[in-house]
Design an enzyme around this catalytic site. Structure first.
Site, PDB file in Angstrom:
ATOM      1  N   SER A 104      -0.359 -16.745 -53.623  1.00 18.66           N
ATOM      2  CA  SER A 104      -1.093 -16.104 -52.532  1.00 18.66           C
ATOM      3  C   SER A 104      -2.449 -16.749 -52.216  1.00 18.66           C
ATOM      4  O   SER A 104      -2.489 -17.894 -51.793  1.00 18.66           O
ATOM      5  CB  SER A 104      -1.250 -14.634 -52.898  1.00 18.66           C
TER       6      SER A 104
ATOM      7  N   ALA B 230     -10.014  -3.736 -48.864  1.00 14.34           N
ATOM      8  CA  ALA B 230     -11.047  -4.391 -48.051  1.00 14.34           C
ATOM      9  C   ALA B 230     -10.692  -5.857 -47.809  1.00 14.34           C
ATOM     10  O   ALA B 230     -11.029  -6.431 -46.761  1.00 14.34           O
ATOM     11  CB  ALA B 230     -12.393  -4.267 -48.753  1.00 14.34           C
ATOM     12  N   ASN B 231      -9.956  -6.476 -48.754  1.00 17.80           N
ATOM     13  CA  ASN B 231      -9.606  -7.900 -48.610  1.00 17.80           C
ATOM     14  C   ASN B 231      -8.550  -8.158 -47.529  1.00 17.80           C
ATOM     15  O   ASN B 231      -8.119  -9.290 -47.339  1.00 17.80           O
ATOM     16  CB  ASN B 231      -9.162  -8.489 -49.954  1.00 17.80           C
TER      17      ASN B 231
ATOM     18  N   ARG C 185     -15.056  -5.258 -62.574  1.00 19.63           N
ATOM     19  CA  ARG C 185     -13.698  -5.148 -63.149  1.00 19.63           C
ATOM     20  C   ARG C 185     -13.129  -6.548 -63.383  1.00 19.63           C
ATOM     21  O   ARG C 185     -13.587  -7.523 -62.763  1.00 19.63           O
ATOM     22  CB  ARG C 185     -12.754  -4.352 -62.233  1.00 19.63           C
TER      23      ARG C 185
ATOM     24  N   SER D 253     -10.359  -9.275 -62.823  1.00 16.24           N
ATOM     25  CA  SER D 253      -9.329  -9.570 -61.820  1.00 16.24           C
ATOM     26  C   SER D 253      -7.965  -9.553 -62.479  1.00 16.24           C
ATOM     27  O   SER D 253      -7.821  -9.924 -63.642  1.00 16.24           O
ATOM     28  CB  SER D 253      -9.599 -10.952 -61.216  1.00 16.24           C
TER      29      SER D 253
ATOM     30  N   ARG E 108     -14.834  -9.505 -61.255  1.00 13.87           N
ATOM     31  CA  ARG E 108     -15.430  -9.336 -59.926  1.00 13.87           C
ATOM     32  C   ARG E 108     -16.485  -8.245 -60.007  1.00 13.87           C
ATOM     33  O   ARG E 108     -16.291  -7.227 -60.696  1.00 13.87           O
ATOM     34  CB  ARG E 108     -14.382  -8.920 -58.901  1.00 13.87           C
TER      35      ARG E 108
HETATM   36  C1  G16 Z   1      -3.226  -9.485 -54.899  1.00 15.74           C
HETATM   37  C2  G16 Z   1      -2.810  -8.041 -54.779  1.00 15.74           C
HETATM   38  C3  G16 Z   1      -3.866  -7.265 -54.034  1.00 15.74           C
HETATM   39  C4  G16 Z   1      -5.225  -7.443 -54.732  1.00 15.74           C
HETATM   40  C5  G16 Z   1      -5.536  -8.942 -54.916  1.00 15.74           C
HETATM   41  C6  G16 Z   1      -6.779  -9.184 -55.737  1.00 15.74           C
HETATM   42  O1  G16 Z   1      -3.362 -10.009 -53.616  1.00 15.74           O
HETATM   43  O2  G16 Z   1      -1.567  -7.959 -54.112  1.00 15.74           O
HETATM   44  O3  G16 Z   1      -3.491  -5.919 -53.996  1.00 15.74           O
HETATM   45  O4  G16 Z   1      -6.243  -6.858 -54.001  1.00 15.74           O
HETATM   46  O5  G16 Z   1      -4.462  -9.566 -55.562  1.00 15.74           O
HETATM   47  O6  G16 Z   1      -6.584  -8.610 -57.007  1.00 15.74           O
HETATM   48  P1  G16 Z   1      -7.558  -8.884 -58.216  1.00 15.74           P
HETATM   49  O7  G16 Z   1      -8.917  -8.431 -57.760  1.00 15.74           O
HETATM   50  O8  G16 Z   1      -7.006  -8.047 -59.323  1.00 15.74           O
HETATM   51  O9  G16 Z   1      -7.543 -10.364 -58.481  1.00 15.74           O
HETATM   52  P2  G16 Z   1      -2.742 -11.405 -53.216  1.00 15.74           P
HETATM   53  O10 G16 Z   1      -3.006 -11.514 -51.754  1.00 15.74           O
HETATM   54  O11 G16 Z   1      -3.438 -12.437 -54.056  1.00 15.74           O
HETATM   55  O12 G16 Z   1      -1.292 -11.256 -53.578  1.00 15.74           O
END
Ligand code: G16
Length: 542
Positions: free
Chosen positions: A67, A381-382, A505, A507, A514
């Site tokens: 992603s 929010a992202n 928290r 990631s 983050r």
């Molecule tokens: C993934 C999850 C999202 C999450 C993001 C960041 O997004 O599907 O729900 O907000 O990771 O997560 P973290 O803060 O735990 O790194 P994506 O777009 O990378 O698949």
């Protein structure tokens, strides 16, 4: 089967992480440097087989993507039969299989899961898979294929797909030929469904100007181009300029562009130079996140993130439900995470008077809470999110007899939106079409949209620490329960600022922590984020 698993597994020895660390099924599956992932994909294949058998032969999805992460990373996640993320109760089985130290232990754990869950290993099973544009993808899909061959699983490899397209295909496959059919079981079926719903939802409205779409040099680019080709331009004049569409050069994926860059840096992609006051949006590397923005003549940047999309959708859907005469029947609610700007929460709860619920990060958490509403709107929010329509909501929309042309319009547009919006997961292409529909109906520019409320100044910081797993959270990730003392220090700093809030928290998709901070002014939000980041650095490197 056991012998076949044992024999194939020898080709995929798991790489121990060292330091007592284990692989974990994170925010969105397993994600890490691609060179570690082949054995993990093999083992995820075994789990997908077990899941398909457990779900009475329904088709399970496997998506290979990292992603928003940089090009050298990759990841793998499982998609459940209705196109949702893997049921959380099963994450422990994924973790157990992936961390098995030897081939023999792997088979032992595989058999233990099968007997614990009384899975009939003789049932026919089926798995479908997609991947993003990363060069490591084919090798990882090959490891998955080997696991599926060892378990006699029927397998379709769709090759390049956006993550939401794979989710669509899983649901379409499992509902094919029944009254709840989600759509044709093909990539073209996905485009046809969106194009038809988009035209119906526009209801004759016009879109103003060109939309520039930054595709993060990822899979969203070729797929958006395919969608635009399938759209009958005589019925809807949608002019789109696709930029950052280089899927040939791997290193440029998500580099200085894309939704994550725009959101975290709070700036437009480095290139191309934005057209002053032009309407732009960014996808991430697998096209499941969306952020809108514009830059004015003085090069001032303004952003409309996931909170804005969620509040715009809540406003528009609320008005349509009222116009459809279903205000007392259909419960609309909004789901956010701790990263949601406080001003958006206040706008939705106080101005729109809708319930707002906060969950931990990860669409897997938001999705299930949103299912408790008739119309559940969830966005992080992202820019990751969608809107869910319950079976009761769909039946009310289909069976209500309109008493006026205006009421009929509202019912028709709501039904069109229920087809336009991806019901399985956040989808940048579908969410972008939703935003375009709403702006066209309201006759709004991006600055009109931005005027609905003022964001509180905020800052998001990413910090690399020695061991991110030291950090444990509580209260929907708004407080740290571990390491001891860290939250008290954060509270102490927050107290020194006006209207401030901050949390930290680990990631679940990157090897980092983050920190988010909000305060009355931009300089205070920055200062608070820096101070909390220093606390996290200190505790994380002890
Ligand atoms: C993934 C999850 C999202 C999450 C993001 C960041 O997004 O599907 O729900 O907000 O990771 O997560 P973290 O803060 O735990 O790194 P994506 O777009 O990378 O698949």
């Amino acid at each position: 089967m056991e012998a076949a698993i044992l024999a194939t597994s020898q080709n995929y020895p798991i790489v121990p992480l060292g330091g007592g660390q284990a692989y974990t099924y994170g925010t969105a599956g397993f994600r890490m440097k691609a060179e570690l992932l082949a054995p993990i994909c093999f083992r995820v294949g075994l789990l997908a087989f077990l899941r398909s058998a457990f779900m009475n032969s329904q088709t399970i999805g496997v998506m290979v993507t990292a992603s928003h992460n940089p090009a050298p990373d990759n990841g793998v996640k499982i998609v459940d039969p209705m196109g949702e993320m893997l049921e959380q109760d099963w994450e422990k089985y994924a973790t157990a299989l992936v961390n098995a130290a030897t081939d023999q232990e792997l088979v032992k754990i595989f058999n233990r899961i099968a007997s614990e869950l009384k899975i009939n290993l003789k049932l026919p099973t089926k798995v479908i898979c997609g991947r993003d544009t990363r060069p490591s993808g084919p090798k990882l899909v090959a490891a998955l294929t080997d696991a599926l061959a060892a378990t006699n699983t029927e397998f379709i490899n769709y090759g390049w797909l956006t993550t939401p397209q794979l989710h669509y295909l899983v649901r379409a496959t499992n509902t094919e030929g029944n009254p709840l059919s989600y759509g044709k079981v093909s990539e073209d079926g996905y485009y046809e469904k969106l194009a038809d719903a988009f035209i119906r939802a526009m209801n004759g409205r016009k879109i103003n100007g060109t939309l520039t779409v930054d595709c993060a040099n990822g899979i969203g680019a070729p797929k958006l181009i395919k969608f635009l080709k399938s759209l009958p331009q005589d019925k809807v004049n949608f002019i789109v300029k696709v930029v950052n569409d280089n899927v040939v050069k791997p290193d440029v994926l998500n580099l200085n562009c894309g939704a994550d860059f725009v959101k975290t840096k709070q700036r437009a992609p480095l290139s191309p130079e934005p057209v002053p006051s032009g309407r732009s949006c960014s996808f991430d590397g697998d096209a499941d996140r969306l952020i809108y923005y514009w830059t004015d003549a003085e090069k001032r940047f303004s952003m409309l993130d996931g909170d804005r999309i969620s509040s715009l959708a809540a406003l528009f859907l609320g008005n349509l439900v009222e116009g459809a005469g279903l205000k007392d029947e259909l419960r609309i609610g909004v789901v956010q995470t701790a990263y949601a700007n406080g001003a958006s929460t206040a706008y939705i709860s106080q101005h729109l008077k809708l319930p707002v619920i906060c969950t931990p990060t990860g669409v897997k958490h938001l999705h299930h809470v949103a299912q408790n509403f008739d119309i559940g709107i969830y966005f992080e929010a992202n820019g990751h999110g969608t809107v869910l329509f319950s079976p009761d909501a769909l039946s009310a929309l289909k069976t209500t007899a309109p008493q006026s042309p205006a009421q009929k319009d509202c019912l028709d547009i709501l039904l069109a939106l229920s087809d336009l919006i991806n019901q399985t997961v956040g989808d940048a292409i579908s969410d972008m079409l939703l935003v375009e529909v709403i702006l066209a109906h309201k006759g709004w520019t991006l600055s009109d949209w931005a005027m609905t409320y003022m964001d509180l100044p905020n800052r998001l910081v990413r910090i690399e620490v020695g061991d991110k797993d030291l950090f444990k959270t509580t209260d929907a990730e708004r407080r740290l329960s571990r390491p001891q003392g860290a939250q008290d220090e954060i509270d102490n700093e927050v107290k020194k600022f006006k209207n401030a809030r901050s949390f930290a928290r680990a990631s679940g998709t990157e090897n980092a922590c983050r920190v988010y901070a909000e305060a009355a002014t931009w300089s205070e939000a920055n200062e608070l984020a820096e101070r909390v980041a220093r606390i996290i650095e200190r505790y994380g490197n002890q």
